[in-house]
Design a protein around this motif. Sequence first.
Motif, PDB file in Angstrom:
ATOM      1  N   GLY A 103       7.387   9.306  -5.230  1.00  0.00           N
ATOM      2  CA  GLY A 103       7.215   9.787  -6.599  1.00  0.00           C
ATOM      3  C   GLY A 103       7.911   8.914  -7.636  1.00  0.00           C
ATOM      4  O   GLY A 103       7.651   9.052  -8.829  1.00  0.00           O
ATOM      5  N   ASP A 104       8.774   7.993  -7.207  1.00  0.00           N
ATOM      6  CA  ASP A 104       9.421   7.095  -8.172  1.00  0.00           C
ATOM      7  C   ASP A 104       8.364   6.178  -8.783  1.00  0.00           C
ATOM      8  O   ASP A 104       7.448   5.725  -8.085  1.00  0.00           O
TER       9      ASP A 104
ATOM     10  N   ALA B 150       5.655   5.237  -5.980  1.00  0.00           N
ATOM     11  CA  ALA B 150       5.949   5.092  -4.546  1.00  0.00           C
ATOM     12  C   ALA B 150       5.402   6.337  -3.832  1.00  0.00           C
ATOM     13  O   ALA B 150       5.555   7.450  -4.325  1.00  0.00           O
ATOM     14  N   TYR B 151       4.731   6.114  -2.689  1.00  0.00           N
ATOM     15  CA  TYR B 151       4.146   7.238  -1.936  1.00  0.00           C
ATOM     16  C   TYR B 151       5.018   7.706  -0.776  1.00  0.00           C
ATOM     17  O   TYR B 151       4.731   8.687  -0.128  1.00  0.00           O
TER      18      TYR B 151
ATOM     19  N   ARG C  72       0.814  -1.222   0.000  1.00  0.00           N
ATOM     20  CA  ARG C  72       0.000   0.000   0.000  1.00  0.00           C
ATOM     21  C   ARG C  72       0.848   1.273   0.000  1.00  0.00           C
ATOM     22  O   ARG C  72       0.320   2.375  -0.088  1.00  0.00           O
ATOM     23  N   ARG C  73       2.152   1.123   0.092  1.00  0.00           N
ATOM     24  CA  ARG C  73       3.010   2.314  -0.019  1.00  0.00           C
ATOM     25  C   ARG C  73       3.226   2.682  -1.495  1.00  0.00           C
ATOM     26  O   ARG C  73       3.889   3.663  -1.804  1.00  0.00           O
ATOM     27  N   PHE C  74       2.643   1.877  -2.391  1.00  0.00           N
ATOM     28  CA  PHE C  74       2.691   2.155  -3.830  1.00  0.00           C
ATOM     29  C   PHE C  74       1.261   2.231  -4.349  1.00  0.00           C
ATOM     30  O   PHE C  74       0.376   1.574  -3.811  1.00  0.00           O
TER      31      PHE C  74
ATOM     32  N   GLY D   5      -3.997  -7.244  -5.238  1.00  0.00           N
ATOM     33  CA  GLY D   5      -4.163  -6.115  -4.318  1.00  0.00           C
ATOM     34  C   GLY D   5      -5.408  -5.294  -4.645  1.00  0.00           C
ATOM     35  O   GLY D   5      -6.372  -5.800  -5.232  1.00  0.00           O
ATOM     36  N   LEU D   6      -5.368  -4.007  -4.309  1.00  0.00           N
ATOM     37  CA  LEU D   6      -6.553  -3.140  -4.405  1.00  0.00           C
ATOM     38  C   LEU D   6      -7.151  -3.049  -5.807  1.00  0.00           C
ATOM     39  O   LEU D   6      -8.348  -2.916  -5.961  1.00  0.00           O
ATOM     40  N   HIS D   7      -6.287  -3.083  -6.821  1.00  0.00           N
ATOM     41  CA  HIS D   7      -6.782  -2.914  -8.197  1.00  0.00           C
ATOM     42  C   HIS D   7      -7.012  -4.243  -8.909  1.00  0.00           C
ATOM     43  O   HIS D   7      -7.189  -4.258 -10.131  1.00  0.00           O
TER      44      HIS D   7
END
Length: 393
Positions: free
Chosen positions: A303-304, A289-290, A54-56, A341-343
């Motif tokens: 932002g990567d 990446a968040y 979830r950090r991406f 995952g989420l998507h």
Amino acid sequence: MKRLSQSPTDPAFVQNPYPFYDTARQYGDLVYWEDYGLIAAVSHRAVHTLLRDRRFGREAPPECAGIGPDHLAPWRAVEAQSMLELEPPRHTRLRSLVMRAFTSRAIAALSPSIEQLCHDLISAFPAEPFDLLPAYCTQIPVITICQLLGVPENMAPQLLNWSHAMVAMYQANRTRQTEDAAVKATQEFTAFLTDYIEKRRNNPRDDLITRLIAAEEDGDKLSRDELITTCILLLNAGHEATVHAIGNGVKTILTTATQAQVMTPGTLDGLIEELLRFDPPLHMFTRYAYEPVELFGHRFARGDQVALLLGAANRDPAVWPKPDHFDPLRKTSANTSFGGGLHFCVGAPLARLEMRLALTILFDRCPNLKFAENPAYSNSYHFHGLTGLRVAT
Ligand code: HEM
């Protein structure tokens, strides 16, 4: 990290991207793909992990979003409302509204009409060699998604044109012409749906558009723009990949001389998963990446962007022994063809059902099906699908 160069429009690569993936995987979980200017995840464990971390996410962090050129504003306006491009909480709200229409029970109920459609299409096959892609592989998903949403089936040819123009935006070789065509298609598609939704507002039926209109009328559940984008997303995603999953599936079955015995109830699900693993229609999705994250020996900064190569993950020998061998009886662990995952693909149960019915009915009715020409993949890396599939029955 190893830097690799491979043009995504190189004809040899689009015909067979798997040797490049094998080379890349030898250098570890992540490589730097120079032609895209992106880090690419190539092992199964890296793709699997990044899809779920979830950090991406898919949505660009605000400082990376950029404004983009003016001429693309109408296209961006539609994309901006798409669950595929959003993260929670908006993603959760939009996704939960459509998930209700994609329960296993709701999808299973579509079986009789898909079966009938397969039979009708096969009965209309010409006696001489013909292209199975437009005659069969395309019709099944596009007509089924029209029925599910509640859009007239005679709109199918027009929907295909709009959809092809819009998804061309994801191609590696996109030009200004591609962009102008996508904007025109977006505007026409939006105008059609705006008008159609108004007509349908007072004419409720048992379909997804009726349920989405009710959610919009319910005030804070769905805005008008979200309603239109959700319909466009489902109509486009509802056929683009499935057409090629069926086409690639027929090609694999014919090339490997896979026998009809594996199309029986005990083995059919395994066959479908192995077809999806072996030659998936979608090979690459990206994530941002968040926050700073250390993974697989690399430190990602906020932002990567990282490319997730689903086609490479599916051939990882760490998960599948002899991964280049097509084995419909192998005990397949989860392939990455529908993401994760989420998507994770909303339409996966529908796509699997369409593949099961399309392939079993086709090979049952046409046991002598053979290539009339060697099929070739189209020169578009993002969609790994055939340009045509000329066959004789
Ligand atoms: C074999 C056919 C299909 C394949 C291989 C496929 C693959 C995928 C993949 C890989 C993703 C995730 C993208 C990412 O994580 O960045 C996705 C998302 C999605 N797919 Fe599919 N798809 C297929 C058929 C369908 C169908 C039939 C529909 C139906 C209506 C559909 C609707 C969607 C939607 C709405 C999303 C976005 C989900 C979200 O963002 O939460 N797909 N698909």
